[in-house]
Design a protein around this motif. Structure first.
Motif, PDB file in Angstrom:
ATOM      1  N   ASP A 126      44.085  34.685  46.142  1.00 61.99           N
ATOM      2  CA  ASP A 126      42.694  35.119  45.979  1.00 61.99           C
ATOM      3  C   ASP A 126      42.721  36.561  45.494  1.00 61.99           C
ATOM      4  OD1 ASP A 126      40.085  35.959  46.175  1.00 61.99           O
ATOM      5  OD2 ASP A 126      39.791  35.339  48.250  1.00 61.99           O
ATOM      6  N   SER A 134      40.175  38.447  44.549  1.00 67.03           N
ATOM      7  CA  SER A 134      38.915  39.193  44.674  1.00 67.03           C
ATOM      8  C   SER A 134      39.165  40.611  45.176  1.00 67.03           C
ATOM      9  CB  SER A 134      37.949  38.452  45.601  1.00 67.03           C
ATOM     10  OG  SER A 134      38.518  38.237  46.887  1.00 67.03           O
ATOM     11  N   GLY A 135      40.237  40.806  45.931  1.00 68.81           N
ATOM     12  CA  GLY A 135      40.562  42.142  46.433  1.00 68.81           C
ATOM     13  C   GLY A 135      40.899  43.139  45.338  1.00 68.81           C
ATOM     14  N   TYR A 193      39.202  43.662  42.785  1.00 66.69           N
ATOM     15  CA  TYR A 193      37.934  44.252  42.331  1.00 66.69           C
ATOM     16  C   TYR A 193      37.326  45.168  43.388  1.00 66.69           C
ATOM     17  CZ  TYR A 193      38.252  40.380  38.957  1.00 66.69           C
ATOM     18  OH  TYR A 193      38.670  39.498  37.988  1.00 66.69           O
ATOM     19  N   ASP A 194      37.987  45.294  44.515  1.00 68.23           N
ATOM     20  CA  ASP A 194      37.452  46.072  45.633  1.00 68.23           C
ATOM     21  C   ASP A 194      37.656  47.566  45.384  1.00 68.23           C
ATOM     22  OD1 ASP A 194      37.433  47.266  48.515  1.00 68.23           O
ATOM     23  OD2 ASP A 194      36.734  45.206  48.782  1.00 68.23           O
ATOM     24  N   GLN A 218      42.711  47.440  50.061  1.00 71.94           N
ATOM     25  CA  GLN A 218      42.455  46.040  49.763  1.00 71.94           C
ATOM     26  C   GLN A 218      43.153  45.622  48.473  1.00 71.94           C
ATOM     27  OE1 GLN A 218      40.772  43.722  51.764  1.00 71.94           O
ATOM     28  NE2 GLN A 218      41.779  42.398  50.269  1.00 71.94           N
ATOM     29  N   THR A 234      46.194  42.737  48.060  1.00 70.07           N
ATOM     30  CA  THR A 234      46.183  41.661  47.072  1.00 70.07           C
ATOM     31  C   THR A 234      47.388  41.749  46.157  1.00 70.07           C
ATOM     32  OG1 THR A 234      43.756  41.688  47.127  1.00 70.07           O
ATOM     33  CG2 THR A 234      44.802  40.546  45.281  1.00 70.07           C
ATOM     34  N   THR A 265      42.282  32.555  42.405  1.00 74.47           N
ATOM     35  CA  THR A 265      40.865  32.338  42.686  1.00 74.47           C
ATOM     36  C   THR A 265      40.220  33.714  42.848  1.00 74.47           C
ATOM     37  OG1 THR A 265      41.254  32.220  45.077  1.00 74.47           O
ATOM     38  CG2 THR A 265      41.370  30.143  43.844  1.00 74.47           C
ATOM     39  N   GLY A 266      38.904  33.740  43.026  1.00 71.39           N
ATOM     40  CA  GLY A 266      38.228  35.012  43.227  1.00 71.39           C
ATOM     41  C   GLY A 266      38.102  35.838  41.968  1.00 71.39           C
ATOM     42  N   HIS A 267      38.236  35.206  40.802  1.00 73.84           N
ATOM     43  CA  HIS A 267      38.124  35.900  39.513  1.00 73.84           C
ATOM     44  C   HIS A 267      36.643  36.025  39.132  1.00 73.84           C
ATOM     45  CE1 HIS A 267      37.155  32.023  37.688  1.00 73.84           C
ATOM     46  NE2 HIS A 267      38.135  31.528  38.437  1.00 73.84           N
ATOM     47  N   GLN A 268      36.377  36.608  37.957  1.00 73.05           N
ATOM     48  CA  GLN A 268      35.001  36.819  37.519  1.00 73.05           C
ATOM     49  C   GLN A 268      34.682  36.133  36.195  1.00 73.05           C
ATOM     50  OE1 GLN A 268      34.189  41.061  37.678  1.00 73.05           O
ATOM     51  NE2 GLN A 268      34.295  41.100  39.907  1.00 73.05           N
ATOM     52  N   ALA A 272      39.865  27.559  39.570  1.00 74.92           N
ATOM     53  CA  ALA A 272      41.051  28.410  39.705  1.00 74.92           C
ATOM     54  C   ALA A 272      41.807  28.400  38.388  1.00 74.92           C
ATOM     55  CB  ALA A 272      41.958  27.922  40.829  1.00 74.92           C
TER      56      ALA A 272
END
Length: 369
Positions: free
Chosen positions: A29, A31-32, A34-35, A40, A44, A61-64, A254
């Motif tokens: 994942d 998404s971290g 982009y934190d 964080q 990741t 996963t957790g992409h944009q 994904a």
């Protein structure tokens, strides 16, 4: 919040992971990344590092990249490949604009041949960063750079452009994660991403009930830094660290990411350009890889933390663009014909196909026996 750079003591790449006999691809994942919190992003990055070392292939996963962008690209590909062959051949890749080295356009079945020597049963449409014909690098005849060829199909160009931009932004984010994972400043690789020959391929695998399913057919590594893949159906197989083929079926929303030749060189073999293939499948399949490259003139060699005596001996400095062009020229029929006619010459020091990844390591081991 401004992103700060990590101290060298946070080097997550010193965790000792090695390429393993994995049975399934890890899921990361991202998404971290982009934190706003460096902690964080570092956490990741450690997960990316573990996946790159242990498998060289993993899901993210957790992409944009939005579902709408993905769906639009798939729909346009389905419409294009459903067209008659005569119409598709109007956009044949040998018709690339300018020097004809931009390598853009339609790739018919049988055009592409991998190291095993068997023609691949697929068709494709190759695109990239859409540079104008008067771009200085295009005018200079730099291979793999140039204008795209656009078919006369409403919405095709818009869907490709929007997906390319989103997937390329994801690639930049992943490169920042790899930078952290390797103990480098977070923007270390940005200097190599000013005008890279990163290709987006739209690939169609028609169902073929008579297709042979032999080990090694179509097996290869990717020539760039890493690949971001969106597949629509099963069929992808990945070679694990023990030389066994492992299924890598799609996961909803994904992307499949795999290490390419240039990251193998930069990390002195710590990250492996994992060999993979597409085998016979029970349904029609579409596949959309973005091959994330660095700038054509980038010279790649093991980074200082990985420049051991063994790594330096194994990985001589390689010009990223020349490597990409040489591998491409040895894989596509229209380019091989130009080589045979003396219209093209491979760059000095070009490697043969399948010179990276596990297959190359096994070949080296066999040669030393």
């Amino acid at each position: 919040m401004k992103r700060t750079q990590p101290a060298q003591s946070t080097h997550p790449a010193r965790t000792g992971h090695t390429h393993t006999g994995f049975e399934r691809l890890p899921v990361v994942d991202i998404s971290g990344l982009y934190d706003a919190s460096l902690g964080q992003r570092m956490a990741t990055a450690r997960e990316l590092d573990r996946a790159a070392r242990e498998a060289g292939f993993f899901y993210v996963t957790g992409h944009q990249v939005t579902r709408a962008q993905q769906s639009a690209l798939i729909a346009q590909a389905q419409a294009f490949f459903a067209g008659p062959v005569e119409w598709k051949m109007r956009y044949y890749i040998d018709h690339s604009i300018g020097t004809s080295m931009a390598h853009r356009g339609y790739v018919p079945e049988g055009e592409e041949v991998f190291a095993g020597g068997k023609r691949d049963r697929k068709e494709a449409f190759d695109t990239g960063r859409d540079l104008p014909a008067d771009d200085p690098d295009v005018l200079a005849g730099t291979p793999m750079l140039g204008p795209n060829i656009w078919p006369d199909q409403p919405g095709f160009r818009e869907a490709v452009d929007q997906y390319y931009a989103a997937a390329f932004a994801l690639g930049r984010t992943l490169f920042r994660g790899f930078s952290l994972a390797l103990g480098l400043p977070e923007t270390h690789f940005e200097r190599y991403l000013t005008k890279p020959p990163s290709q987006l391929r739209l690939i169609h695998y028609p169902f073929d009930a008579s297709a042979e399913d032999r080990p090694g057919i179509g097996a290869h590594t990717d020539y760039e830094c890493f690949t971001i893949l969106m597949p629509t159906a099963p069929g992808l197989e990945v070679m694990n660290g023990e030389g066994r083929w492992i299924d890598a079926p799609p996961i909803d929303n994904a992307f499949v990411v795999n290490i390419g030749d240039m990251l193998e060189v930069w990390t002195g073999g710590t990250y492996v350009a994992t060999s993979h293939r597409v085998r016979k499948v029970a349904e029609e399949r579409y596949s959309f890889p973005l091959f994330f490259a660095c700038d054509y003139g980038t010279v790649v060699a093991p980074l200082e933390p990985f420049a051991t005596t063994e790594a330096v001996q194994r990985y001589a400095p390689v010009a990223a663009g020349d490597h990409l062009f040489a591998q491409t020229a040895q894989s596509f029929t229209y380019l091989k014909q130009r080589l045979e006619r003396g219209e093209l010459v491979l760059p000095e020091g070009s490697k043969a196909l399948a010179s990276f990844g596990q297959q190359a390591r096994y070949a080296d081991a066999d040669a030393s026996d």
